[in-house]
Design an enzyme around this catalytic site. Structure first.
Site, mmCIF file in Angstrom:
data_model
loop_
_atom_site.group_PDB
_atom_site.id
_atom_site.type_symbol
_atom_site.label_atom_id
_atom_site.label_comp_id
_atom_site.label_asym_id
_atom_site.label_seq_id
_atom_site.Cartn_x
_atom_site.Cartn_y
_atom_site.Cartn_z
ATOM 1 N N HIS A 124 13.548 -11.448 -0.472
ATOM 2 C CA HIS A 124 13.233 -9.849 -0.238
ATOM 3 C C HIS A 124 12.630 -9.564 0.875
ATOM 4 C CE1 HIS A 124 12.492 -5.799 -1.503
ATOM 5 N NE2 HIS A 124 11.249 -5.908 -0.673
ATOM 6 N N ASP A 153 8.245 1.763 -12.215
ATOM 7 C CA ASP A 153 8.284 1.781 -10.859
ATOM 8 C C ASP A 153 9.226 2.702 -10.073
ATOM 9 O OD1 ASP A 153 7.716 0.510 -7.838
ATOM 10 O OD2 ASP A 153 9.916 0.339 -8.011
ATOM 11 N N ARG A 167 5.089 8.638 -5.478
ATOM 12 C CA ARG A 167 4.097 8.095 -4.419
ATOM 13 C C ARG A 167 4.852 8.872 -2.792
ATOM 14 N NH1 ARG A 167 5.269 2.167 -4.413
ATOM 15 N NH2 ARG A 167 4.124 2.129 -2.632
ATOM 16 N N SER A 201 5.282 -2.979 -6.599
ATOM 17 C CA SER A 201 6.557 -2.215 -6.733
ATOM 18 C C SER A 201 7.522 -3.160 -6.265
ATOM 19 C CB SER A 201 6.451 -1.203 -5.457
ATOM 20 O OG SER A 201 7.877 -0.527 -5.489
ATOM 21 N N LYS A 221 9.978 -5.670 -9.583
ATOM 22 C CA LYS A 221 11.461 -5.737 -9.595
ATOM 23 C C LYS A 221 11.868 -7.289 -9.563
ATOM 24 C CE LYS A 221 11.304 -2.180 -6.618
ATOM 25 N NZ LYS A 221 11.193 -1.093 -5.652
HETATM 26 N N1 URA Z 1 10.069 -1.155 -1.399
HETATM 27 C C1 URA Z 1 9.549 -0.974 -2.881
HETATM 28 O O1 URA Z 1 10.506 -1.603 -3.457
HETATM 29 N N2 URA Z 1 8.645 -0.303 -2.999
HETATM 30 C C2 URA Z 1 7.558 -0.063 -2.220
HETATM 31 O O2 URA Z 1 6.553 0.375 -2.459
HETATM 32 C C3 URA Z 1 8.127 -0.164 -0.668
HETATM 33 C C4 URA Z 1 9.406 -0.777 -0.493
#
Ligand code: URA
Length: 443
Positions: free
Chosen positions: A97, A176, A183, A198, A202
């Site tokens: 990621h 999320d 947010r 967050s 995932k």
């Molecule tokens: N990417 C995400 O998936 N969540 C965040 O809060 C910031 C970047």
């Protein structure tokens, strides 16, 4: 409407009051596991209002959360949806990621490269928003390629080809999705506990056995300084480790764009060059650094991934991966209708080329979107002819801007004002290492 309306469902007795949870975090107290489980679940079933969750998110941004709280918050978000399980696959899994940057096309050569060594790469990706590009937008510039796969197609391709890059379904960490949207409009995106939970909710829900995080630092990144990037990396490594996922983070430089292209089809073309054994040295260096980490985390630390870029094995997996999702790996990629060159105003050494400015220019040319429903132009973006450290002559092209809509050139050029410095010949550009630090689980 019927005169005999159905009776309203009985109100569920809630174990906590949202105002008490908000007050606790406002007053710098730790939230209990039960409070966290409840507030995340209650928000997803509308028993906590947006304004209450907004206040709690702001209290978290201002007062933080400790490791236990962040871990519990992440688990609560994972529990809001499905969790994939790759245990029936015949090979180990590793994913990567990136926190996002300009010209960051690394996933494209990396996934097939790692898969070429027998490690499956289940890469659930997103679309771009703002100045950073999205992997799915890049791949969608390949004629026929399809981002949406069913769970069955996803598993079958992972077993057969070994690499899948596709859209994340709505079933993973749905809490999320709602929290992130909130947010975004309440000035609470930047809280490290919220960013870390967050991202990691995932990735953990996705079910990967190993995870390598590329945490970008610099003007083109979310995190502008090394200290906050390091804190984010450490928090995510701890979360992955606590969840049983072998997790490592690299802190990498994003003060200048990666490679020589920023824009969807432009980046696919550059990625194919890397898979063909060429490509810009920084893209090759980072692809190999991340591949080595992913292979080691999946238990294969005895192979050198550089060989598979040279002998065509990674390219073979790329072609199968693209074809399996309906794409034609041999098709011509879209080209923008118009171009405009940015010329060097003086001769000398290019000492700086700012990532954020180039990312903004690519976005304004049509490579990115301002709202998530906007279309993107496949051929739009910025092609760089030189990178910091190079000698340039006055009048030589520094960059070529690409777009289908030439009225966009003016705003793109405005974002490139002050984007680069050219110093007299002999000047030393301040170029640091691409991989700045490595953060692994603490023993
Ligand atoms: N990417 C995400 O998936 N969540 C965040 O809060 C910031 C970047």
């Amino acid at each position: 409407m019927s005169r005999h309306a159905a009776p309203a469902p009985p109100r569920r007795e809630e174990p906590f009051d949202a105002v008490d949870v908000i007050r606790a975090k406002r007053d710098r107290q730790e939230l209990s596991d039960e409070q966290i489980d409840w507030v995340v679940d209650a928000y997803t079933r509308d028993a906590v209002a947006d304004e209450q969750m907004s206040a709690l998110l702001m209290a978290i941004l201002l007062n933080g959360m400790n490791r236990r709280e962040i871990s519990r918050w992440t688990t609560a978000m994972i529990s809001s949806g499905e969790r994939l399980d790759f245990s029936r696959l015949s090979r180990p899994t590793a994913d990567k990621h990136s926190t996002g940057g300009v010209g960051d096309k690394i996933t494209l050569p990396l996934a097939p490269l790692v898969a070429a060594h027998g490690v499956a790469v289940p890469q659930l990706s997103g679309r771009g928003l703002g100045h950073t590009g999205g992997t799915l937008d890049k791949l969608e510039s390949i004629p026929g390629w399809r981002a949406n796969l069913s769970n069955d197609e996803f598993f079958a391709q992972l077993e057969d080809v070994g690499a899948v890059i596709c859209a994340a379904g709505t079933g993973l960490a749905p809490a999320d999705k709602r929290l992130y949207a909130l947010r975004d409009v309440t000035g609470t995106v930047e809280a490290i506990p919220l960013i870390a939970s967050s991202i990691m909710s995932k990735k953990i829900a996705e079910g990967t056995g190993a995870l390598v995080l590329d945490v970008k630092v610099g003007t083109g990144a979310f995190m502008k300084d090394i200290d906050s990037a390091g804190e984010l990396a450490r928090t995510m490594v701890d979360l992955g480790t606590d969840a049983g996922v072998t997790t490592v983070a690299l802190l990498t430089d994003m003060s200048t764009p990666l490679g020589l292209t920023a824009g969807n089809a432009l980046e696919v073309r550059e990625s194919v060059e890397v898979l063909d054994g060429g490509g810009p040295p920084d893209v090759v260096e980072l692809t190999l650094a991340l591949a080595r980490e992913m292979l080691a985390a999946a238990g294969k630390d005895d192979v050198d991934p550089a060989d598979a870029l040279k002998d065509g094995r990674a390219m073979d997996v790329w072609r199968r991966m693209i074809s399996a999702q309906g794409g034609d790996p041999d098709a011509d990629l879209p080209v923008a209708k118009q171009t405009h060159q940015v010329l060097a105003p003086a001769g000398g050494v290019l000492t700086r080329l700012d990532a954020l400015s180039v990312g903004m220019a690519a976005w304004r040319l049509g490579a990115g979107r301002a709202r998530k429903e906007d279309p993107v132009q496949a051929g739009a973006g910025v092609q760089m002819h030189v990178k910091p450290g190079a000698l340039v002559r006055a009048g030589e092209p520094l960059m070529t801007l690409h777009t289908d809509t030439p009225e966009r050139f003016e705003r793109a050029l405005a974002s490139l004002e002050g984007a680069f410095d050219i110093a007299p010949e002999g000047a030393r550009p301040d170029i640091g290492p691409l991989v700045i630090d490595r953060i692994a689980a603490q023993p």
